[in-house]
Write an enzyme that holds these catalytic residues in place. Structure first.
Site, PDB file in Angstrom:
ATOM      1  N   ARG A  49      25.988 -22.584  45.150  1.00  0.00           N
ATOM      2  CA  ARG A  49      27.135 -22.551  44.227  1.00  0.00           C
ATOM      3  C   ARG A  49      28.051 -21.350  44.479  1.00  0.00           C
ATOM      4  O   ARG A  49      29.259 -21.450  44.297  1.00  0.00           O
ATOM      5  CB  ARG A  49      26.636 -22.534  42.801  1.00  0.00           C
ATOM      6  CG  ARG A  49      26.012 -23.877  42.424  1.00  0.00           C
ATOM      7  CD  ARG A  49      25.769 -23.890  40.976  1.00  0.00           C
ATOM      8  NE  ARG A  49      25.075 -25.065  40.516  1.00  0.00           N
ATOM      9  CZ  ARG A  49      24.820 -25.270  39.226  1.00  0.00           C
ATOM     10  NH1 ARG A  49      25.217 -24.405  38.337  1.00  0.00           N
ATOM     11  NH2 ARG A  49      24.187 -26.352  38.860  1.00  0.00           N
ATOM     12  N   ASP A 152      33.763 -24.152  25.226  1.00  0.00           N
ATOM     13  CA  ASP A 152      32.779 -23.950  26.298  1.00  0.00           C
ATOM     14  C   ASP A 152      33.148 -22.638  26.987  1.00  0.00           C
ATOM     15  O   ASP A 152      34.310 -22.207  26.931  1.00  0.00           O
ATOM     16  CB  ASP A 152      32.827 -25.109  27.311  1.00  0.00           C
ATOM     17  CG  ASP A 152      31.553 -25.219  28.126  1.00  0.00           C
ATOM     18  OD1 ASP A 152      30.744 -26.135  27.871  1.00  0.00           O
ATOM     19  OD2 ASP A 152      31.350 -24.370  29.035  1.00  0.00           O
TER      20      ASP A 152
HETATM   21  C1  SAM Z   1      24.077 -28.933  29.893  1.00  0.00           C
HETATM   22  S1  SAM Z   1      25.708 -28.726  29.256  1.00  0.00           S
HETATM   23  C2  SAM Z   1      25.551 -29.543  27.679  1.00  0.00           C
HETATM   24  C3  SAM Z   1      26.788 -30.363  27.368  1.00  0.00           C
HETATM   25  C4  SAM Z   1      26.723 -31.129  26.048  1.00  0.00           C
HETATM   26  N1  SAM Z   1      26.593 -30.237  24.926  1.00  0.00           N
HETATM   27  C5  SAM Z   1      25.598 -32.128  26.047  1.00  0.00           C
HETATM   28  O1  SAM Z   1      24.570 -31.897  25.387  1.00  0.00           O
HETATM   29  O2  SAM Z   1      25.707 -33.162  26.716  1.00  0.00           O
HETATM   30  C6  SAM Z   1      25.681 -26.987  28.819  1.00  0.00           C
HETATM   31  C7  SAM Z   1      27.075 -26.388  28.610  1.00  0.00           C
HETATM   32  O3  SAM Z   1      26.940 -25.106  27.996  1.00  0.00           O
HETATM   33  C8  SAM Z   1      27.934 -24.260  28.517  1.00  0.00           C
HETATM   34  N2  SAM Z   1      27.541 -22.857  28.333  1.00  0.00           N
HETATM   35  C9  SAM Z   1      26.589 -22.145  28.995  1.00  0.00           C
HETATM   36  N3  SAM Z   1      26.556 -20.889  28.543  1.00  0.00           N
HETATM   37  C10 SAM Z   1      27.478 -20.798  27.557  1.00  0.00           C
HETATM   38  C11 SAM Z   1      27.914 -19.734  26.709  1.00  0.00           C
HETATM   39  N4  SAM Z   1      27.379 -18.499  26.796  1.00  0.00           N
HETATM   40  N5  SAM Z   1      28.900 -19.979  25.819  1.00  0.00           N
HETATM   41  C12 SAM Z   1      29.451 -21.221  25.735  1.00  0.00           C
HETATM   42  N6  SAM Z   1      29.091 -22.256  26.511  1.00  0.00           N
HETATM   43  C13 SAM Z   1      28.113 -22.047  27.414  1.00  0.00           C
HETATM   44  C14 SAM Z   1      28.034 -24.672  29.976  1.00  0.00           C
HETATM   45  O4  SAM Z   1      29.256 -24.281  30.556  1.00  0.00           O
HETATM   46  C15 SAM Z   1      27.843 -26.190  29.896  1.00  0.00           C
HETATM   47  O5  SAM Z   1      29.068 -26.858  29.890  1.00  0.00           O
END
Ligand code: SAM
Length: 287
Positions: A49, A152
């Site tokens: 990545r 996000d």
């Molecule tokens: C696996 S996805 C989950 C998406 C959706 N909530 C679902 O359950 O299908 C996790 C998301 O959390 C976001 N994320 C990770 N760390 C974060 C943070 N510190 N603050 C906000 N978002 C975060 C990532 O960018 C990613 O888009």
């Protein structure tokens, strides 16, 4: 193993030098910045990545890249670093039982009330659009009394979410009725894609928000907070801090929706379970 030997072992077949020490440095930085705890064994993922960033910046090794990151105060590169290391897996109506429960929340709306919903890890948008579809269906209109905030940390996925354009495969599991009512098929150069209808998009505001930030500049109270499949990347103390900041923003009768493998038994002073991976404020009863 000496550092040189380790570097050699790690960089065999690789375009850029990437040592165990570099991996540990990446791990520390993403944890400090986003709360994401990268497990051991994620070295290959990190390499592939971030290698793109090294190519873009014409740098020769990970240590050079990390020096640049830490010394240059380059906000855009910090964002690119974060975007590269988030995991964004999502889908429309993931964990469908949550959307059934949300319909009950809608059914209890007081006359004239506008319901605020917060989707706190919105990724590429499938989740907030699923909330919007649920609202449109529950109220039988494309302009339901609902406003959705989708946040996000990752600016790239948020841009995708805001565009609302998806390959047709992404909506293949939705009912034909939902596909027909809420999406438009692309023509010409957009063949193979579909676009969420504007009425649904206008229900949602998209904003970058890091859940690790000391305070959330948001106005609640939210009737529902969807914070699914993101806490899983945080350690327990970080989860607790996030819940501590979120709960004052949740309505006293609001619901907090978590991911299928997330549980908060270490935070029962903040949240109490009230369904399968659904919680409410612990102080709601006393109020
Ligand atoms: C696996 S996805 C989950 C998406 C959706 N909530 C679902 O359950 O299908 C996790 C998301 O959390 C976001 N994320 C990770 N760390 C974060 C943070 N510190 N603050 C906000 N978002 C975060 C990532 O960018 C990613 O888009």
């Amino acid at each position: 193993m000496s550092q040189t030997a380790e570097a050699l072992a790690d960089t065999r077949q690789r375009e850029f030098a990437f040592t165990r020490r570099d991996f540990e440095r990446v791990r520390r930085l993403i944890r400090e910045r986003a709360g994401i705890a990268l497990m051991d064994g994620k070295q290959d993922m990190v390499y592939s990545r971030l290698a793109r960033r090294l190519r873009m910046l014409a740098l020769g090794s990970f240590s050079e890249y990390l020096d640049h990151l830490e010394s240059a105060r380059d906000a855009a590169e910090w964002q690119a670093f974060t975007n590269a290391l988030t995991t964004n897996l999502t889908s429309f109506f993931r964990e469908p039982h949550h959307f059934e429960r949300l319909q009950e929340v809608f059914a209890q709306r007081a006359p004239g009330e506008r319901l605020l919903l917060w989707c706190a890890a919105a990724s590429t948008g499938e989740e907030p659009y699923s909330l919007a579809i649920t609202a449109a269906e529950a109220f039988g209109t494309l302009s339901p009394p609902v406003s959705i905030l989708a946040t996000d940390i990752d600016t790239q996925v948020l841009a995708t979410a805001e565009r609302g354009i998806y390959p047709l495969e992404r909506i293949a599991d939705l009912t034909p009725e939902r596909r027909r009512r809420f999406f438009r098929r692309g023509q010409g150069s957009n063949e193979g894609n579909c676009r969420v209808i504007d009425e649904l998009r206008s229900l949602i505001s998209f904003r970058r928000l890091n859940l690790l930030d000391g305070r959330y500049p948001l106005r609640g109270p939210f009737k529902a907070i969807f914070c699914r499949n993101v806490m899983i990347y945080f350690d327990k103390p970080t989860q607790y801090l996030v819940l501590q900041r979120m709960m004052p923003l949740l309505a006293l009768d609001g619901l907090f929706f978590a991911g299928h493998s997330e549980s908060f038994f270490h935070a029962t002073d903040l949240v109490i379970p009230c369904g399968r991976t659904i919680y409410r404020r612990a102080d709601a009863e006393a109020a």
